[in-house]
Scaffold this motif. Structure first.
Motif, PDB file in Angstrom:
ATOM      1  N   LEU A  73     -20.906  -9.357  -5.803  1.00 42.36           N
ATOM      2  CA  LEU A  73     -21.236  -8.403  -6.765  1.00 42.36           C
ATOM      3  C   LEU A  73     -22.043  -8.585  -7.888  1.00 42.36           C
ATOM      4  O   LEU A  73     -23.230  -7.914  -8.140  1.00 42.36           O
ATOM      5  CB  LEU A  73     -19.806  -8.181  -7.489  1.00 42.36           C
ATOM      6  CG  LEU A  73     -19.811  -7.016  -8.572  1.00 42.36           C
ATOM      7  CD1 LEU A  73     -20.216  -5.834  -8.072  1.00 42.36           C
ATOM      8  CD2 LEU A  73     -18.260  -6.915  -9.516  1.00 42.36           C
ATOM      9  N   ASN A  74     -22.185  -9.916  -8.054  1.00 38.36           N
ATOM     10  CA  ASN A  74     -23.434 -10.600  -9.095  1.00 38.36           C
ATOM     11  C   ASN A  74     -24.698 -10.449  -8.596  1.00 38.36           C
ATOM     12  O   ASN A  74     -25.691 -10.162  -9.223  1.00 38.36           O
ATOM     13  CB  ASN A  74     -23.008 -11.970  -9.803  1.00 38.36           C
ATOM     14  CG  ASN A  74     -21.968 -11.757 -10.598  1.00 38.36           C
ATOM     15  OD1 ASN A  74     -21.554 -11.013 -11.215  1.00 38.36           O
ATOM     16  ND2 ASN A  74     -21.347 -13.037 -10.608  1.00 38.36           N
ATOM     17  N   GLN A  75     -24.638 -10.789  -7.177  1.00 41.64           N
ATOM     18  CA  GLN A  75     -26.032 -10.671  -6.447  1.00 41.64           C
ATOM     19  C   GLN A  75     -26.285  -9.142  -6.216  1.00 41.64           C
ATOM     20  O   GLN A  75     -27.780  -8.998  -6.614  1.00 41.64           O
ATOM     21  CB  GLN A  75     -25.631 -11.383  -4.902  1.00 41.64           C
ATOM     22  CG  GLN A  75     -27.028 -11.289  -4.214  1.00 41.64           C
ATOM     23  CD  GLN A  75     -26.914 -11.857  -2.966  1.00 41.64           C
ATOM     24  OE1 GLN A  75     -25.798 -12.265  -2.635  1.00 41.64           O
ATOM     25  NE2 GLN A  75     -27.844 -11.931  -1.942  1.00 41.64           N
ATOM     26  N   LEU A  76     -25.615  -8.178  -6.043  1.00 45.04           N
ATOM     27  CA  LEU A  76     -25.902  -6.863  -5.986  1.00 45.04           C
ATOM     28  C   LEU A  76     -26.241  -6.288  -7.303  1.00 45.04           C
ATOM     29  O   LEU A  76     -27.279  -5.586  -7.321  1.00 45.04           O
ATOM     30  CB  LEU A  76     -24.527  -6.023  -5.524  1.00 45.04           C
ATOM     31  CG  LEU A  76     -24.653  -4.545  -5.299  1.00 45.04           C
ATOM     32  CD1 LEU A  76     -25.815  -4.067  -4.566  1.00 45.04           C
ATOM     33  CD2 LEU A  76     -23.466  -3.874  -5.211  1.00 45.04           C
ATOM     34  N   GLN A  77     -25.724  -6.596  -8.480  1.00 43.92           N
ATOM     35  CA  GLN A  77     -26.144  -6.311  -9.648  1.00 43.92           C
ATOM     36  C   GLN A  77     -27.549  -6.860 -10.193  1.00 43.92           C
ATOM     37  O   GLN A  77     -28.362  -6.207 -10.392  1.00 43.92           O
ATOM     38  CB  GLN A  77     -25.303  -7.069 -10.724  1.00 43.92           C
ATOM     39  CG  GLN A  77     -25.572  -6.586 -12.195  1.00 43.92           C
ATOM     40  CD  GLN A  77     -24.702  -6.939 -13.439  1.00 43.92           C
ATOM     41  OE1 GLN A  77     -23.704  -7.711 -12.914  1.00 43.92           O
ATOM     42  NE2 GLN A  77     -24.774  -6.692 -14.473  1.00 43.92           N
ATOM     43  N   ARG A  78     -27.899  -8.062  -9.864  1.00 43.19           N
ATOM     44  CA  ARG A  78     -29.260  -8.757  -9.805  1.00 43.19           C
ATOM     45  C   ARG A  78     -30.191  -7.816  -9.405  1.00 43.19           C
ATOM     46  O   ARG A  78     -31.335  -7.601  -9.587  1.00 43.19           O
ATOM     47  CB  ARG A  78     -29.304 -10.185  -9.508  1.00 43.19           C
ATOM     48  CG  ARG A  78     -28.673 -11.133 -10.561  1.00 43.19           C
ATOM     49  CD  ARG A  78     -28.895 -12.587 -10.483  1.00 43.19           C
ATOM     50  NE  ARG A  78     -28.452 -12.921  -9.040  1.00 43.19           N
ATOM     51  CZ  ARG A  78     -27.387 -13.533  -8.653  1.00 43.19           C
ATOM     52  NH1 ARG A  78     -26.508 -13.660  -9.708  1.00 43.19           N
ATOM     53  NH2 ARG A  78     -27.165 -13.910  -7.450  1.00 43.19           N
ATOM     54  N   GLU A  79     -29.903  -7.351  -7.800  1.00 44.24           N
ATOM     55  CA  GLU A  79     -30.835  -6.658  -7.047  1.00 44.24           C
ATOM     56  C   GLU A  79     -31.265  -5.308  -7.671  1.00 44.24           C
ATOM     57  O   GLU A  79     -32.479  -5.057  -7.628  1.00 44.24           O
ATOM     58  CB  GLU A  79     -30.265  -6.627  -5.463  1.00 44.24           C
ATOM     59  CG  GLU A  79     -30.178  -8.038  -4.912  1.00 44.24           C
ATOM     60  CD  GLU A  79     -31.662  -8.742  -4.663  1.00 44.24           C
ATOM     61  OE1 GLU A  79     -32.682  -7.893  -4.305  1.00 44.24           O
ATOM     62  OE2 GLU A  79     -31.628  -9.831  -4.781  1.00 44.24           O
ATOM     63  N   VAL A  80     -29.975  -4.765  -7.974  1.00 40.08           N
ATOM     64  CA  VAL A  80     -30.107  -3.387  -8.637  1.00 40.08           C
ATOM     65  C   VAL A  80     -31.101  -3.441  -9.922  1.00 40.08           C
ATOM     66  O   VAL A  80     -31.756  -2.568 -10.290  1.00 40.08           O
ATOM     67  CB  VAL A  80     -28.817  -2.673  -8.783  1.00 40.08           C
ATOM     68  CG1 VAL A  80     -28.732  -1.429  -9.773  1.00 40.08           C
ATOM     69  CG2 VAL A  80     -28.161  -2.303  -7.563  1.00 40.08           C
ATOM     70  N   ASN A  81     -30.834  -4.268 -10.801  1.00 36.05           N
ATOM     71  CA  ASN A  81     -31.475  -4.636 -12.168  1.00 36.05           C
ATOM     72  C   ASN A  81     -33.077  -4.680 -11.542  1.00 36.05           C
ATOM     73  O   ASN A  81     -33.989  -4.379 -12.353  1.00 36.05           O
ATOM     74  CB  ASN A  81     -30.995  -5.818 -12.696  1.00 36.05           C
ATOM     75  CG  ASN A  81     -29.640  -5.474 -13.499  1.00 36.05           C
ATOM     76  OD1 ASN A  81     -29.348  -4.404 -13.627  1.00 36.05           O
ATOM     77  ND2 ASN A  81     -28.928  -6.617 -13.836  1.00 36.05           N
ATOM     78  N   ARG A  82     -33.424  -5.396 -10.453  1.00 31.96           N
ATOM     79  CA  ARG A  82     -34.602  -5.621 -10.140  1.00 31.96           C
ATOM     80  C   ARG A  82     -35.318  -4.394  -9.735  1.00 31.96           C
ATOM     81  O   ARG A  82     -36.696  -4.329 -10.075  1.00 31.96           O
ATOM     82  CB  ARG A  82     -34.621  -6.855  -9.154  1.00 31.96           C
ATOM     83  CG  ARG A  82     -34.867  -8.175  -9.417  1.00 31.96           C
ATOM     84  CD  ARG A  82     -34.971  -9.155  -8.210  1.00 31.96           C
ATOM     85  NE  ARG A  82     -34.476 -10.230  -8.635  1.00 31.96           N
ATOM     86  CZ  ARG A  82     -34.075 -11.090  -7.507  1.00 31.96           C
ATOM     87  NH1 ARG A  82     -33.700 -10.784  -6.344  1.00 31.96           N
ATOM     88  NH2 ARG A  82     -33.420 -12.133  -8.008  1.00 31.96           N
ATOM     89  N   LEU A  83     -34.837  -3.575  -9.337  1.00 29.29           N
ATOM     90  CA  LEU A  83     -35.298  -2.371  -9.033  1.00 29.29           C
ATOM     91  C   LEU A  83     -35.891  -1.504 -10.270  1.00 29.29           C
ATOM     92  O   LEU A  83     -36.537  -0.676 -10.091  1.00 29.29           O
ATOM     93  CB  LEU A  83     -34.409  -1.363  -8.209  1.00 29.29           C
ATOM     94  CG  LEU A  83     -33.877  -1.851  -6.937  1.00 29.29           C
ATOM     95  CD1 LEU A  83     -32.769  -0.823  -6.153  1.00 29.29           C
ATOM     96  CD2 LEU A  83     -35.197  -1.702  -5.987  1.00 29.29           C
ATOM     97  N   PHE A  84     -35.033  -1.605 -11.351  1.00 27.86           N
ATOM     98  CA  PHE A  84     -35.253  -0.807 -12.500  1.00 27.86           C
ATOM     99  C   PHE A  84     -36.217  -1.592 -13.550  1.00 27.86           C
ATOM    100  O   PHE A  84     -36.674  -0.934 -14.332  1.00 27.86           O
ATOM    101  CB  PHE A  84     -34.346  -0.487 -13.242  1.00 27.86           C
ATOM    102  CG  PHE A  84     -33.340   0.600 -12.323  1.00 27.86           C
ATOM    103  CD1 PHE A  84     -33.676   2.015 -12.351  1.00 27.86           C
ATOM    104  CD2 PHE A  84     -32.191   0.271 -11.671  1.00 27.86           C
ATOM    105  CE1 PHE A  84     -32.876   2.698 -11.565  1.00 27.86           C
ATOM    106  CE2 PHE A  84     -31.309   1.246 -10.767  1.00 27.86           C
ATOM    107  CZ  PHE A  84     -31.903   2.511 -10.872  1.00 27.86           C
ATOM    108  N   GLU A  85     -36.297  -2.753 -13.151  1.00 28.71           N
ATOM    109  CA  GLU A  85     -37.410  -3.589 -14.103  1.00 28.71           C
ATOM    110  C   GLU A  85     -38.984  -3.557 -13.618  1.00 28.71           C
ATOM    111  O   GLU A  85     -38.961  -3.427 -12.509  1.00 28.71           O
ATOM    112  CB  GLU A  85     -36.646  -4.966 -14.361  1.00 28.71           C
ATOM    113  CG  GLU A  85     -35.340  -5.054 -14.965  1.00 28.71           C
ATOM    114  CD  GLU A  85     -34.956  -6.584 -14.842  1.00 28.71           C
ATOM    115  OE1 GLU A  85     -35.537  -7.431 -14.170  1.00 28.71           O
ATOM    116  OE2 GLU A  85     -33.988  -6.759 -15.696  1.00 28.71           O
TER     117      GLU A  85
END
Length: 148
Positions: A12-24
């Motif tokens: 879940l943490n890995q998925l959150q990091r990947e989603v955050n990268r999309l928006f940053e």
């Protein structure tokens, strides 16, 4: 038998990091954030409460001493950073599973422009970090009497 470290929120943490990268964006600040997040061993769970005059953040940091927690507020970004000491468990002691995570943690929050950064306070008690973030006087809502 080898000790198996169980990390229930790792995916879940890995998925959150990947989603955050999309928006940053690709600014140097975001590159630093990604590098720090990649080296974090765990992420504390938080509850965020908004009241009329303040925000309150409760972060679960069991086993972390207050001297090992760093809280900073810079350009509207609140950062929680720290370290929980590992308890070097040798295999000879009979442990078959180790689920308690140790090591460094990092958590960041974008704060609205309505906060009074000079009055932010933090305290740690019983494994819970409490951050009180007051709203500025201009941002607080007030009731206006309608005259008739």
């Amino acid at each position: 038998m080898a000790i198996r470290h169980y990390e229930s929120f790792d995916l879940l943490n890995q998925l959150q990091r990947e989603v955050n990268r999309l928006f940053e964006g690709n600014s140097p600040q975001h590159t630093q954030t990604e590098a720090e997040l990649a080296t974090s061993d765990w992420v504390p769970a938080v509850d965020i409460k908004e009241e009329a005059d303040r925000f309150v953040i409760y972060a679960d940091v069991p086993g972390v001493e207050s001297k090992d927690i760093e809280v900073t507020l810079d350009n509207g970004t609140l950062t929680l950073k720290g370290h929980r000491q590992s308890s070097k468990i040798p295999e000879q002691r009979g442990y078959k599973r180790v689920e308690r995570v140790s090591g460094s943690f990092l958590r960041r929050f974008a704060l609205p422009n309505t906060v009074d950064a000079a009055k932010v306070s933090a305290r740690s008690q019983n494994g819970v970090l409490e951050l009180v973030i007051p709203k500025s006087q201009q941002a607080q809502s007030r009731k206006i009497t309608v005259e008739g």
